[in-house]
Design a protein around this motif. Sequence first.
Motif, PDB file in Angstrom:
ATOM      1  N   LYS B  47      -0.929  -2.351 -10.100  1.00  0.00           N
ATOM      2  CA  LYS B  47      -0.387  -1.020  -9.798  1.00  0.00           C
ATOM      3  C   LYS B  47      -1.531  -0.086  -9.404  1.00  0.00           C
ATOM      4  N   GLN B  48      -2.634  -0.170 -10.154  1.00  0.00           N
ATOM      5  CA  GLN B  48      -3.769   0.717  -9.865  1.00  0.00           C
ATOM      6  C   GLN B  48      -4.364   0.372  -8.500  1.00  0.00           C
ATOM      7  N   ALA B  49      -4.450  -0.923  -8.213  1.00  0.00           N
ATOM      8  CA  ALA B  49      -5.044  -1.344  -6.937  1.00  0.00           C
ATOM      9  C   ALA B  49      -4.180  -0.866  -5.777  1.00  0.00           C
ATOM     10  N   VAL B  50      -2.862  -0.949  -5.940  1.00  0.00           N
ATOM     11  CA  VAL B  50      -1.966  -0.478  -4.871  1.00  0.00           C
ATOM     12  C   VAL B  50      -2.139   1.033  -4.695  1.00  0.00           C
ATOM     13  N   ALA B  51      -2.215   1.747  -5.831  1.00  0.00           N
ATOM     14  CA  ALA B  51      -2.369   3.208  -5.761  1.00  0.00           C
ATOM     15  C   ALA B  51      -3.687   3.559  -5.064  1.00  0.00           C
ATOM     16  N   ASP B  52      -4.757   2.860  -5.421  1.00  0.00           N
ATOM     17  CA  ASP B  52      -6.055   3.137  -4.805  1.00  0.00           C
ATOM     18  C   ASP B  52      -5.986   2.912  -3.300  1.00  0.00           C
ATOM     19  N   TYR B  53      -5.349   1.821  -2.900  1.00  0.00           N
ATOM     20  CA  TYR B  53      -5.278   1.504  -1.467  1.00  0.00           C
ATOM     21  C   TYR B  53      -4.447   2.552  -0.744  1.00  0.00           C
ATOM     22  N   GLU B  54      -3.283   2.845  -1.303  1.00  0.00           N
ATOM     23  CA  GLU B  54      -2.364   3.743  -0.614  1.00  0.00           C
ATOM     24  C   GLU B  54      -2.900   5.171  -0.542  1.00  0.00           C
ATOM     25  N   GLU B  55      -3.647   5.555  -1.543  1.00  0.00           N
ATOM     26  CA  GLU B  55      -4.217   6.910  -1.525  1.00  0.00           C
ATOM     27  C   GLU B  55      -5.175   7.052  -0.347  1.00  0.00           C
ATOM     28  N   ALA B  56      -5.857   5.957  -0.049  1.00  0.00           N
ATOM     29  CA  ALA B  56      -6.870   6.043   1.010  1.00  0.00           C
ATOM     30  C   ALA B  56      -6.300   5.638   2.371  1.00  0.00           C
ATOM     31  N   PHE B  57      -5.364   4.694   2.374  1.00  0.00           N
ATOM     32  CA  PHE B  57      -4.982   4.125   3.674  1.00  0.00           C
ATOM     33  C   PHE B  57      -3.483   4.119   3.921  1.00  0.00           C
ATOM     34  N   GLY B  58      -2.746   4.824   3.095  1.00  0.00           N
ATOM     35  CA  GLY B  58      -1.314   4.917   3.378  1.00  0.00           C
ATOM     36  C   GLY B  58      -0.518   3.785   2.761  1.00  0.00           C
ATOM     37  N   PRO B  59       0.802   3.818   2.962  1.00  0.00           N
ATOM     38  CA  PRO B  59       1.704   2.904   2.261  1.00  0.00           C
ATOM     39  C   PRO B  59       1.490   1.436   2.630  1.00  0.00           C
ATOM     40  N   LEU B  60       1.598   0.575   1.614  1.00  0.00           N
ATOM     41  CA  LEU B  60       1.525  -0.873   1.846  1.00  0.00           C
ATOM     42  C   LEU B  60       2.920  -1.410   2.119  1.00  0.00           C
ATOM     43  N   THR B  61       3.900  -0.728   1.557  1.00  0.00           N
ATOM     44  CA  THR B  61       5.277  -1.163   1.781  1.00  0.00           C
ATOM     45  C   THR B  61       6.114   0.051   2.179  1.00  0.00           C
ATOM     46  N   GLN B  62       7.203  -0.241   2.864  1.00  0.00           N
ATOM     47  CA  GLN B  62       8.038   0.868   3.348  1.00  0.00           C
ATOM     48  C   GLN B  62       8.609   1.659   2.180  1.00  0.00           C
ATOM     49  N   ASN B  63       8.946   0.967   1.085  1.00  0.00           N
ATOM     50  CA  ASN B  63       9.608   1.702   0.002  1.00  0.00           C
ATOM     51  C   ASN B  63       8.595   2.265  -0.990  1.00  0.00           C
ATOM     52  N   SER B  64       7.339   2.238  -0.596  1.00  0.00           N
ATOM     53  CA  SER B  64       6.328   2.823  -1.471  1.00  0.00           C
ATOM     54  C   SER B  64       6.452   4.342  -1.443  1.00  0.00           C
ATOM     55  N   ARG B  65       6.149   4.968  -2.579  1.00  0.00           N
ATOM     56  CA  ARG B  65       6.221   6.446  -2.589  1.00  0.00           C
ATOM     57  C   ARG B  65       5.319   7.024  -1.513  1.00  0.00           C
ATOM     58  N   ALA B  66       4.249   6.267  -1.230  1.00  0.00           N
ATOM     59  CA  ALA B  66       3.262   6.807  -0.293  1.00  0.00           C
ATOM     60  C   ALA B  66       3.854   6.983   1.108  1.00  0.00           C
ATOM     61  N   SER B  67       4.961   6.283   1.358  1.00  0.00           N
ATOM     62  CA  SER B  67       5.470   6.387   2.729  1.00  0.00           C
ATOM     63  C   SER B  67       6.083   7.762   2.978  1.00  0.00           C
ATOM     64  N   THR B  68       6.360   8.494   1.888  1.00  0.00           N
ATOM     65  CA  THR B  68       6.913   9.843   2.106  1.00  0.00           C
ATOM     66  C   THR B  68       6.163  10.894   1.299  1.00  0.00           C
ATOM     67  N   ALA B  69       5.066  10.493   0.691  1.00  0.00           N
ATOM     68  CA  ALA B  69       4.353  11.411  -0.216  1.00  0.00           C
ATOM     69  C   ALA B  69       3.941  12.688   0.501  1.00  0.00           C
ATOM     70  N   SER B  70       3.579  12.555   1.782  1.00  0.00           N
ATOM     71  CA  SER B  70       3.109  13.755   2.506  1.00  0.00           C
ATOM     72  C   SER B  70       4.310  14.546   3.016  1.00  0.00           C
TER      73      SER B  70
END
Lengths: 73, 86
Positions: B47-70
């Motif tokens: 979970k932490q690794a996914v969060a670290d990646y997504e914080e820097a490079f955007g969502p890894l999966t479509q349903n990731s929170r990062a895909s709409t975080a902004s």
Amino acid sequence: MMNASTPFSSKGEGVTPRGTVDETCLAGAALAMVYSPPQVWGATYDPALGLERGTIFPELDKPWMEGDVCDDN
Amino acid sequence: MTTERARLLRQVQNHSFALNEAALYLDGHPDNQKARAYFDKQRELWKQAVADYEEAFGPLTQNSRASTASGAWSWADGPWPWEGEK
């Protein structure tokens, strides 16, 4: 004539393989049956190494392929 | 792919693989506490690794929170997997 069709009868008198090194240990074990001892959780590789080796379990990291388990070159 | 992005992605893959392996073991030994503790630990690390990646490079999966975080739909903004280094 030994009853070859009894895989591993409850009374354990199935087919006793002849000529095996330790016939007592395999007493009653049927021929042509695969036996796999249960795996006991032990030490694991670090995840990075595990991904490289294709397993996190050292005991399953077999040298079947010349070189690495995932020798892709 | 930048080395930092590759490094963070590899972290996700490492822990994801460890989770798969532990799950395979747990399928056969569901009550093994050591295996279960390992799985729980790797899940946190994943979970932490996914969060670290997504914080820097955007969502890894479509349903990731990062895909709409902004706020906006950012799934299509990042490079596609087959797009190499720009």
